[in-house]
Design a protein around this motif. Structure first.
Motif, PDB file in Angstrom:
ATOM      1  N   VAL A   1      13.070  13.144   1.276  1.00 62.59           N
ATOM      2  CA  VAL A   1      14.153  13.757   2.031  1.00 62.59           C
ATOM      3  C   VAL A   1      14.536  15.056   1.335  1.00 62.59           C
ATOM      4  CG1 VAL A   1      16.515  13.469   2.863  1.00 62.59           C
ATOM      5  CG2 VAL A   1      14.981  11.503   2.742  1.00 62.59           C
ATOM      6  N   ARG A   2      14.557  16.125   2.087  1.00 60.34           N
ATOM      7  CA  ARG A   2      14.919  17.423   1.519  1.00 60.34           C
ATOM      8  C   ARG A   2      16.430  17.473   1.323  1.00 60.34           C
ATOM      9  NH1 ARG A   2      12.331  22.368   1.177  1.00 60.34           N
ATOM     10  NH2 ARG A   2      10.595  21.464   2.304  1.00 60.34           N
ATOM     11  N   LYS A   3      16.836  17.809   0.111  1.00 62.02           N
ATOM     12  CA  LYS A   3      18.260  17.900  -0.186  1.00 62.02           C
ATOM     13  C   LYS A   3      18.837  19.185   0.391  1.00 62.02           C
ATOM     14  CE  LYS A   3      18.234  15.388  -4.519  1.00 62.02           C
ATOM     15  NZ  LYS A   3      18.534  15.472  -5.969  1.00 62.02           N
ATOM     16  N   GLU A   4      20.101  19.119   0.748  1.00 61.47           N
ATOM     17  CA  GLU A   4      20.790  20.300   1.244  1.00 61.47           C
ATOM     18  C   GLU A   4      21.130  21.193   0.057  1.00 61.47           C
ATOM     19  OE1 GLU A   4      25.014  21.285   3.370  1.00 61.47           O
ATOM     20  OE2 GLU A   4      23.929  19.501   4.027  1.00 61.47           O
ATOM     21  N   ILE A   5      20.902  22.473   0.216  1.00 53.98           N
ATOM     22  CA  ILE A   5      21.138  23.415  -0.870  1.00 53.98           C
ATOM     23  C   ILE A   5      22.521  24.033  -0.691  1.00 53.98           C
ATOM     24  CG2 ILE A   5      20.359  25.553  -1.940  1.00 53.98           C
ATOM     25  CD1 ILE A   5      17.554  24.872  -0.947  1.00 53.98           C
ATOM     26  N   ASP A   6      23.340  23.894  -1.706  1.00 58.76           N
ATOM     27  CA  ASP A   6      24.668  24.497  -1.678  1.00 58.76           C
ATOM     28  C   ASP A   6      24.563  25.941  -2.161  1.00 58.76           C
ATOM     29  OD1 ASP A   6      25.836  22.100  -0.873  1.00 58.76           O
ATOM     30  OD2 ASP A   6      26.113  21.434  -2.950  1.00 58.76           O
ATOM     31  N   PRO A   7      25.206  26.870  -1.464  1.00 56.42           N
ATOM     32  CA  PRO A   7      25.135  28.266  -1.903  1.00 56.42           C
ATOM     33  C   PRO A   7      25.903  28.464  -3.204  1.00 56.42           C
ATOM     34  CG  PRO A   7      26.682  28.039  -0.099  1.00 56.42           C
ATOM     35  CD  PRO A   7      25.998  26.701  -0.259  1.00 56.42           C
ATOM     36  N   VAL A   8      25.419  29.370  -4.028  1.00 57.07           N
ATOM     37  CA  VAL A   8      26.095  29.684  -5.282  1.00 57.07           C
ATOM     38  C   VAL A   8      27.415  30.382  -4.992  1.00 57.07           C
ATOM     39  CG1 VAL A   8      25.910  30.995  -7.429  1.00 57.07           C
ATOM     40  CG2 VAL A   8      23.916  29.837  -6.498  1.00 57.07           C
ATOM     41  N   ILE A   9      27.398  31.282  -4.025  1.00 54.36           N
ATOM     42  CA  ILE A   9      28.602  32.004  -3.619  1.00 54.36           C
ATOM     43  C   ILE A   9      28.817  31.714  -2.138  1.00 54.36           C
ATOM     44  CG2 ILE A   9      29.702  34.249  -3.453  1.00 54.36           C
ATOM     45  CD1 ILE A   9      27.563  35.218  -5.489  1.00 54.36           C
ATOM     46  N   SER A  10      29.966  31.169  -1.779  1.00 52.68           N
ATOM     47  CA  SER A  10      30.223  30.851  -0.377  1.00 52.68           C
ATOM     48  C   SER A  10      30.860  32.050   0.332  1.00 52.68           C
ATOM     49  CB  SER A  10      31.140  29.633  -0.266  1.00 52.68           C
ATOM     50  OG  SER A  10      32.434  29.954  -0.709  1.00 52.68           O
ATOM     51  N   TYR A  11      30.827  32.008   1.644  1.00 56.46           N
ATOM     52  CA  TYR A  11      31.412  33.084   2.448  1.00 56.46           C
ATOM     53  C   TYR A  11      32.918  33.168   2.206  1.00 56.46           C
ATOM     54  CZ  TYR A  11      32.860  35.868   6.422  1.00 56.46           C
ATOM     55  OH  TYR A  11      33.417  36.835   7.208  1.00 56.46           O
ATOM     56  N   ASP A  12      33.581  32.019   2.055  1.00 58.51           N
ATOM     57  CA  ASP A  12      35.028  32.024   1.829  1.00 58.51           C
ATOM     58  C   ASP A  12      35.381  32.701   0.504  1.00 58.51           C
ATOM     59  OD1 ASP A  12      35.475  30.691   4.218  1.00 58.51           O
ATOM     60  OD2 ASP A  12      35.252  28.720   3.278  1.00 58.51           O
ATOM     61  N   ASP A  13      34.549  32.501  -0.526  1.00 60.14           N
ATOM     62  CA  ASP A  13      34.764  33.190  -1.804  1.00 60.14           C
ATOM     63  C   ASP A  13      34.589  34.695  -1.639  1.00 60.14           C
ATOM     64  OD1 ASP A  13      35.113  30.727  -3.008  1.00 60.14           O
ATOM     65  OD2 ASP A  13      33.047  30.614  -3.751  1.00 60.14           O
TER      66      ASP A  13
END
Length: 111
Positions: free
Chosen positions: A48-60
């Motif tokens: 199962v491919r894990k979801e990648i969390d962005p290092v910098i989010s749009y809200d930041d």
């Protein structure tokens, strides 16, 4: 590469000979391990491919510093930016941009 469980020397491979299967054997002690012809798969496991969390989010980014730069996607004239050193210290920093147009949110970078 396999090692002998009794004396820890490297095992040698021997091709099938006179009706015997292939085998691994130790040259210094009597250890022999016969190799079976078929390989049995005990169970299949689905990866199962894990979801990648962005290092910098749009809200930041949208609460950070902004600049007047044209978005290559929608031609909006404002973007939020951040600067990061992603290569060695003697290389220039990379600038990451996010379009502040709520419908676009395109992300690009300048090296």
């Amino acid at each position: 590469m396999e090692f002998c469980p009794s004396c820890s020397n490297m095992l040698k491979f021997e091709l099938p000979n006179m009706g015997h299967n292939s085998r691994l054997f130790c040259q210094t002690c009597p250890y022999v391990c016969y190799i079976e012809k078929g390989v049995k798969i005990k169970r299949k496991q689905r990866l199962v491919r894990k979801e990648i969390d962005p290092v910098i989010s749009y809200d930041d980014m949208k609460n950070g510093p902004t600049t007047e730069v044209r978005c290559p996607n929608c031609s909006h004239d404002k973007a939020a930016y951040t600067e990061m050193q992603i290569r060695s210290a003697d290389e220039p920093a990379t600038i990451f941009y996010w379009c502040l147009n709520e419908k676009c949110r395109h992300q690009w970078r300048e090296d």
